[in-house]
Design a protein around this motif. Structure first.
Motif, short mmCIF file in Angstrom:
data_model
loop_
_atom_site.label_atom_id
_atom_site.label_comp_id
_atom_site.label_asym_id
_atom_site.label_seq_id
_atom_site.Cartn_x
_atom_site.Cartn_y
_atom_site.Cartn_z
N ASN A 4 0.83 -1.20 0.00
CA ASN A 4 0.00 0.00 0.00
C ASN A 4 0.86 1.25 0.00
O ASN A 4 1.90 1.30 0.66
N PHE A 5 0.39 2.26 -0.73
CA PHE A 5 1.08 3.55 -0.81
C PHE A 5 0.05 4.67 -0.63
O PHE A 5 -1.09 4.54 -1.06
N THR A 6 0.49 5.76 -0.01
CA THR A 6 -0.36 6.92 0.22
C THR A 6 0.31 8.16 -0.35
O THR A 6 1.46 8.46 -0.02
N LYS A 49 -3.01 0.49 -3.90
CA LYS A 49 -2.62 -0.84 -3.42
C LYS A 49 -2.23 -1.69 -4.62
O LYS A 49 -2.93 -1.72 -5.63
N PHE A 50 -1.10 -2.39 -4.50
CA PHE A 50 -0.66 -3.35 -5.51
C PHE A 50 -0.71 -4.75 -4.91
O PHE A 50 -0.27 -4.97 -3.78
N SER A 51 -1.23 -5.69 -5.69
CA SER A 51 -1.32 -7.08 -5.23
C SER A 51 -1.24 -8.00 -6.43
O SER A 51 -1.40 -7.57 -7.58
N PRO A 52 -0.99 -9.31 -6.21
CA PRO A 52 -0.92 -10.24 -7.32
C PRO A 52 -2.26 -10.33 -8.05
O PRO A 52 -3.32 -10.36 -7.43
N CYS A 102 -2.10 -13.08 -14.21
CA CYS A 102 -1.15 -12.76 -15.29
C CYS A 102 -0.76 -11.28 -15.29
O CYS A 102 -0.48 -10.71 -16.35
N GLY A 103 -0.77 -10.66 -14.11
CA GLY A 103 -0.38 -9.27 -14.03
C GLY A 103 -0.43 -8.75 -12.62
O GLY A 103 -0.63 -9.50 -11.65
N LEU A 104 -0.25 -7.46 -12.49
CA LEU A 104 -0.27 -6.78 -11.20
C LEU A 104 -1.60 -6.06 -11.05
O LEU A 104 -2.01 -5.30 -11.93
N LEU A 105 -2.27 -6.28 -9.94
CA LEU A 105 -3.53 -5.63 -9.67
C LEU A 105 -3.25 -4.28 -8.98
O LEU A 105 -2.55 -4.23 -7.98
N MET A 106 -3.78 -3.21 -9.57
CA MET A 106 -3.61 -1.86 -9.03
C MET A 106 -4.99 -1.36 -8.60
O MET A 106 -5.90 -1.27 -9.42
N GLU A 107 -5.12 -1.05 -7.31
CA GLU A 107 -6.39 -0.56 -6.78
C GLU A 107 -6.20 0.86 -6.24
O GLU A 107 -5.26 1.12 -5.49
N VAL A 108 -7.11 1.75 -6.64
CA VAL A 108 -7.05 3.15 -6.24
C VAL A 108 -8.28 3.47 -5.39
O VAL A 108 -9.40 3.07 -5.72
#
Length: 196
Positions: free
Chosen positions: A2-4, A22-25, A28-34
């Motif tokens: 997590n980043f702020t 937030k970045f998570s597995p 087949c890629g990186l999940l980016m949640e805002v």
């Protein structure tokens, strides 16, 4: 992970609830949640939700950059609360050689906040990512606001300097293995074999 984003590009505190990323597995890629405040300024770009939109950086966006600092090859991801997105592959500071790639991205607005979720395919990442930075932009005219996860220190800002998100020297260490696991190996990408 997590980043702020709680500072402006020039190291001043933001005057609102900060943007969270937030970045998570992912599959087949990186999940980016805002999760971010919704300013609705500027208004929505004139492009369809779920579609790439050139020049999205002129609107309300949250961005993340993933860099190989040895080669200056990097991925730029721009996400808009209205559902538009923009992917840029860059080889050299500010030199995009490909943009407008498709992206699985969904955003929703609830009152004065918005959330978004994007799956960033591994083929979009340059080999050997070791640095990153993230940004948020909103507002119009004189009220345009540029925010940065890793901003430029106050004592390094020159008179008349403007925000520039391609100041790669301010990116900070980032290892995809910290998200995916120490034994994980970044897949090869056909998109980067022809990068300048």
């Amino acid at each position: 992970m997590n980043f702020t984003i709680d500072q402006t590009w020039d190291s001043l505190p933001v005057n609102h609830d900060p943007v969270n990323i937030k970045f998570s597995p992912g599959d087949c890629g990186l999940l980016m949640e805002v999760s971010a405040p919704f300013f609705n300024d500027p208004a929505s770009p004139p492009g369809g939700a779920g579609q790439p939109f050139p020049g999205l950086w002129d609107y309300e966006v949250v961005e993340s950059f993933f860099l190989n600092s040895n080669t200056e090859k990097y991925l730029e991801v721009e996400l808009c609360p209205h559902g538009q997105h923009l992917i840029l592959l860059l080889s050299g500071r500010g030199h995009a050689f490909q943009q407008g790639l498709p992206l699985s991205f969904h955003a929703s607005i609830n009152g004065n906040r918005w959330v978004g979720q994007a799956l960033l395919p591994w083929r979009y990442f340059p080999p050997g990512v070791n640095k990153m930075n993230s940004y948020a932009i909103h507002g119009s005219g004189e009220a345009r606001t540029y925010e940065s996860l890793y901003p430029i220190p106050r004592d390094e800002i020159e008179a008349g300097q403007k925000p520039n998100f391609h100041r790669l020297e301010y990116f900070q260490d980032f290892r995809l293995q910290e998200i995916m696991g120490d034994g994980w190996v970044q897949p090869d990408s056909d998109l980067w074999t022809t990068a300048i």
